[in-house]
Design an enzyme around this catalytic site. Structure first.
Site, PDB file in Angstrom:
ATOM      1  N   TYR A 251      -1.527  -0.755  10.537  1.00 45.10           N
ATOM      2  CA  TYR A 251      -1.857  -1.358   9.238  1.00 45.10           C
ATOM      3  C   TYR A 251      -0.692  -1.188   8.263  1.00 45.10           C
ATOM      4  O   TYR A 251      -0.211  -2.154   7.661  1.00 45.10           O
ATOM      5  CB  TYR A 251      -3.132  -0.725   8.662  1.00 45.10           C
ATOM      6  CG  TYR A 251      -3.312  -1.003   7.186  1.00 45.10           C
ATOM      7  CD1 TYR A 251      -3.619  -2.285   6.737  1.00 45.10           C
ATOM      8  CD2 TYR A 251      -3.133   0.011   6.230  1.00 45.10           C
ATOM      9  CE1 TYR A 251      -3.748  -2.550   5.376  1.00 45.10           C
ATOM     10  CE2 TYR A 251      -3.262  -0.246   4.882  1.00 45.10           C
ATOM     11  CZ  TYR A 251      -3.565  -1.525   4.449  1.00 45.10           C
ATOM     12  OH  TYR A 251      -3.677  -1.786   3.108  1.00 45.10           O
TER      13      TYR A 251
ATOM     14  N   SER B 101       0.831  -1.197   0.000  1.00 44.54           N
ATOM     15  CA  SER B 101       0.000   0.000   0.000  1.00 44.54           C
ATOM     16  C   SER B 101       0.870   1.253   0.000  1.00 44.54           C
ATOM     17  O   SER B 101       1.983   1.248   0.545  1.00 44.54           O
ATOM     18  CB  SER B 101      -0.857  -0.011   1.271  1.00 44.54           C
ATOM     19  OG  SER B 101      -1.441   1.239   1.484  1.00 44.54           O
TER      20      SER B 101
ATOM     21  N   LYS C 169       2.293  -3.889   6.384  1.00 39.77           N
ATOM     22  CA  LYS C 169       2.677  -3.956   4.966  1.00 39.77           C
ATOM     23  C   LYS C 169       4.196  -3.843   4.823  1.00 39.77           C
ATOM     24  O   LYS C 169       4.811  -4.562   4.047  1.00 39.77           O
ATOM     25  CB  LYS C 169       1.985  -2.849   4.165  1.00 39.77           C
ATOM     26  CG  LYS C 169       0.474  -2.996   4.089  1.00 39.77           C
ATOM     27  CD  LYS C 169       0.077  -4.225   3.294  1.00 39.77           C
ATOM     28  CE  LYS C 169      -1.414  -4.419   3.223  1.00 39.77           C
ATOM     29  NZ  LYS C 169      -1.801  -5.714   2.660  1.00 39.77           N
TER      30      LYS C 169
END
Ligand code: NAD
Ligand code: UD1
Length: 337
Positions: free
Chosen positions: A148, A124, A152
């Site tokens: 989050y 992302s 990644k």
């Protein structure tokens, strides 16, 4: 030989499954349906006019994962499965690290055991954190500001270490910017479980009358109209980027990272106007305070994906607005009907 798609029932996964089938690939799908519905895959099958195998399993269940590899001849894996809400990741970080990181470890270990060493991973733009300059190239410093995004970055790092330890792997890390829109058929699209956090699904719910008005988070940013600027990319363009990445990953070895965006930044007000003009729906809005953690502008430099993958986004803002409205209008309750 099949392509294994983890998280294939989800928003980006379902659109990618359809593009894979349309291009003649055989696919096998894994999803635990924690954030999706089986109906998305029924519709993929209906649109592609073909069937495929689906395993309703959790990637945390290594034993179940092994059966998928032992029962199928897998050539490469596209790994979408993961949890993706920034807010939730701040509230339940251990759940996020466990689900996203441990499941990727399980997947890589099982792939290695079965000699499957070709993988595309959904990263992302969140890994960049606060952008220091735009457009953002793949060399921009990595500093995710929430759990989050850190899952990644950790997974990207694990995959780089894996390649260093064994040069027979072939891995593409794809950093998505802001996926929006839906398939032009209006049969598959984004189906948020709750009140949407993201701009486009919120706008479509205002358009259909599910929400009164949009709150625009801040109008004092350093942008052309004061509202936040992002790189919105049509989900079908994004799906096609995975096919280009597969064409690179299958015949080669190595690890590489690519931004997938359009390279164009639109503000919140640009999106509202684009939506109103394309769909003739009025989107009432008010300005409110900034959302914590938001940045003023973020859009991609996509030169690398164009040069090395031969991929460029082709759909414009009008397509994104039109297709997301068509999906919402035809499916006011998402896949629940
Ligand atoms: P999504 O939630 O619609 O799809 C993810 C799918 O993974 C869901 O169907 C969910 O049920 C499944 N899943 C989650 N954990 C699982 C597990 N342990 N085992 C099996 N299945 C599991 O999300 P999406 O928007 O399609 O995103 C796909 C990927 O792309 C995610 O990894 C996400 O982090 C990443 N990504 C998404 C965006 C975005 O804005 N949508 C942006 C950048 C990156
Ligand atoms: C969010 C996530 C990011 C994720 C990305 C893609 C946060 C802080 N970041 O980013 O990690 O990778 O989605 O899905 O959640 N906006 C409004 N009103 C709304 C919703 C959004 O004004 O109701 C504005 C935001 O302030 C921002 C823009 O719209 O300027 C886009 O927001 P959003 O769709 O949530 O995406 P990102 O903030 O880029």
């Amino acid at each position: 030989m099949s392509i294994l798609v983890t998280g294939g029932a989800g928003y980006i996964g379902s659109h990618t499954c359809l593009e894979l089938l349309n291009a003649g690939y055989e696919i096998v799908v894994i999803d635990n349906l924690s954030n999706s519905k089986l109906e998305s895959l029924n519709r993929v099958s209906e649109l592609a006019k073909t069937d495929f195998k689906f395993y309703s399993i959790d990637l945390l269940n290594k034993k179940a994962l092994e059966t998928v590899f032992s029962e199928n001849n897998i050539e490469a894996v596209i790994h979408f499965a993961g949890l993706k809400s920034v807010n939730e990741s701040i509230e339940t970080p251990l759940h996020y690290y466990h689900n996203n990181v441990t499941s990727t470890l399980n997947l890589c270990q099982t792939m290695g055991k079965y000699g499957v060493k070709k993988m595309i991973f959904s990263s992302s733009a969140n890994v960049y954190g606060e952008t220091k300059c735009v457009p953002v190239t793949e060399e921009h410093p990595l500093n995710p500001i929430n759990p989050y995004g850190r899952t990644k970055l950790i997974i990207e790092t694990i995959l780089r270490d894996l390649y260093i330890s064994d040069h027979s792997w072939s891995i593409a890390l794809l950093r998505y910017f802001n996926p929006v829109g839906a398939h032009e058929s209006g049969r598959i699209g984004e189906d948020p479980n709750d009140i949407p956090n993201n701009l486009m699904p919120y706008i479509t719910q205002v358009a259909i009358g599910k929400r009164d008005k949009l709150k625009v988070f801040g109008n004092d940013y350093d942008t052309h109209d004061g509202t936040g600027v992002r790189d919105y990319i049509h989900v079908v363009d994004l799906a096609k980027g995975h096919l280009k990445a597969l064409e690179m990953v299958i015949p080669t070895t190595g690890i590489d990272v690519f931004n997938l965006g359009t390279g164009v930044g639109y503000s919140v007000l640009d999106l509202i106007k684009g939506y109103e003009n394309t769909t003739s729906q009025k989107i009432p809005y008010i300005f409110t305070h900034r959302r914590p953690g938001d940045i003023d502008k973020c859009y991609a430099d996509t030169t690398k994906a164009t040069k090395k993958l031969g991929w460029t986004a082709t759909k414009n803002l009008e397509d994104m607005c039109y297709d997301s409205w068509k999906w919402q209008k035809n499916n006011p309750n998402g896949y629940n009907e």
